[in-house]
Design a protein around this motif. Sequence first.
Motif, short mmCIF file in Angstrom:
data_model
loop_
_atom_site.label_atom_id
_atom_site.label_comp_id
_atom_site.label_asym_id
_atom_site.label_seq_id
_atom_site.Cartn_x
_atom_site.Cartn_y
_atom_site.Cartn_z
N TRP A 1 16.73 8.45 -8.09
CA TRP A 1 17.35 7.36 -8.84
C TRP A 1 18.88 7.40 -8.72
CZ3 TRP A 1 17.85 2.82 -10.49
CH2 TRP A 1 18.78 2.49 -11.49
N PHE A 2 19.48 8.58 -8.86
CA PHE A 2 20.93 8.68 -8.75
C PHE A 2 21.41 8.27 -7.35
CE2 PHE A 2 21.38 12.12 -12.28
CZ PHE A 2 21.29 11.13 -13.25
N ARG B 1 25.18 0.61 -5.92
CA ARG B 1 26.21 0.33 -6.94
C ARG B 1 25.58 -0.16 -8.24
NH1 ARG B 1 27.75 1.71 -1.83
NH2 ARG B 1 30.02 1.91 -1.67
N LEU B 2 24.51 0.51 -8.66
CA LEU B 2 23.86 0.19 -9.93
C LEU B 2 24.40 1.12 -11.01
CD1 LEU B 2 20.18 -0.08 -8.59
CD2 LEU B 2 21.77 -1.96 -9.07
N PRO B 3 24.35 0.72 -12.29
CA PRO B 3 24.88 1.58 -13.36
C PRO B 3 24.05 2.84 -13.55
CG PRO B 3 23.85 -0.40 -14.28
CD PRO B 3 23.91 -0.60 -12.80
N ILE B 4 24.72 3.95 -13.76
CA ILE B 4 24.09 5.24 -13.98
C ILE B 4 24.44 5.73 -15.38
CG2 ILE B 4 24.04 7.68 -13.29
CD1 ILE B 4 24.61 6.78 -10.43
N THR B 5 23.43 6.17 -16.13
CA THR B 5 23.66 6.77 -17.44
C THR B 5 23.24 8.24 -17.40
OG1 THR B 5 23.24 4.67 -18.58
CG2 THR B 5 23.10 6.68 -19.90
N VAL C 1 22.40 18.52 -13.33
CA VAL C 1 22.02 17.11 -13.24
C VAL C 1 23.18 16.20 -12.85
CG1 VAL C 1 21.27 15.16 -14.68
CG2 VAL C 1 20.00 17.30 -14.72
N TRP C 2 24.38 16.45 -13.36
CA TRP C 2 25.49 15.60 -12.93
C TRP C 2 26.77 16.38 -12.61
CZ3 TRP C 2 25.39 11.28 -10.60
CH2 TRP C 2 26.59 10.58 -10.36
N PRO D 1 31.28 5.76 -11.21
CA PRO D 1 31.40 5.67 -12.66
C PRO D 1 30.05 5.86 -13.34
CG PRO D 1 31.41 3.47 -11.70
CD PRO D 1 31.37 4.44 -10.55
N VAL D 2 30.04 6.56 -14.47
CA VAL D 2 28.78 6.76 -15.20
C VAL D 2 29.01 6.51 -16.69
CG1 VAL D 2 27.84 8.43 -13.56
CG2 VAL D 2 29.18 9.25 -15.50
N LYS D 3 27.93 6.10 -17.37
CA LYS D 3 27.92 6.01 -18.83
C LYS D 3 27.30 7.29 -19.38
CE LYS D 3 27.29 1.00 -18.82
NZ LYS D 3 26.37 -0.11 -19.20
#
Length: 341
Positions: free
Chosen positions: A213-214, A221-225, A273-274, A290-292
């Motif tokens: 997914w990441f 360029r989809l949002p990542i949380t 994980v990140w 960028p991540v939320k």
Amino acid sequence: MPRNYLITGGAGFIGSNYVARLLQRGEQVIVYDNLSRAGAVRNLAWLRKTYGESSFRLVQADVRDSQSLQEVAQEADVIVHLAGQVAVTTSVVDPRTDFEINAAGTFNILEAARLSGRDPIVIYASTNKVYGGMEEVKVKELESRYAYVDYPFGIPETFGLDFHSPYGCSKGCGDQYTRDYARIYGLRTVVMRQSCIYGTRQFGIEDQGWVAWFVIAAVKRLPITIYGDGKQVRDILFVEDLCDVYDLAIEHIDLAAGQVFNIGGGADFTISVWEEFGPLLEKLLGESIPVKRGDWRPGDQRVFISDIRKAQEVLGWKPKVGVKEGIQRLFEWVKTNQDLF
């Protein structure tokens, strides 16, 4: 002489990779799948294009259909049970469906195998979630990750079970049924308690398949949380290495039958994980991502690392694809196949 393989969830991520391997070496394969998962139809199309329209038999059915399973099990020498409901979050929202698919569905598989009269080998894809939240395990916080205080090799198969979440309960139920059918009925079953599996043909989503997914989200360029602080550590295993251990368990079924194995990257193939994965992904992408940030999710372990020494000792198996190599291979596949997502 070719064996007859029944692969439930054979159009899924792991299933399609294993089916491809079987077809490549000339085995007879039945793909049993209800095609409900994202990517299943695309994986089938890929298998047919690569190996031929009639290279395998498709049975479009659900593991909740015990009659259908009993019919196809009459032909199977080996059953690899990969079908299931796979997301913890989904199990919390709809626990009944999760139970019916994962617990009752696995029971249906085992009964079909037992009643077939063929004494098939049964490989069950379990999960590290059967160990629960593992709150009692001492963990230390380092700069970019958490680490175990007392388990340098990871968590062994002897660690106490603690089914946390409906998903953990349903998969754990299947895990224990599979194990017990070897003891009570002499069925040649093997339980694989799998950690984070990743690789090509994985259509990961936010709730399941986080490595893929990441990568997909970064490329598209989809949002990542990021839930929690991003220092959670997992041992990750490339799908080819997982297929290797399936083959070895089948080849050495006299040693593997009735056994439970923790299967993951082990202590050598881990990543946070990140905090560690993010920089690696940014380097591959060539730009910052960028991540939320979100709250911790229920049952999210600070660390999970599989102790894989039992599989090494009994089956002679060891992962070969390192973290950086595996992620790069997945990244290149996603980048080349953006039209699939």
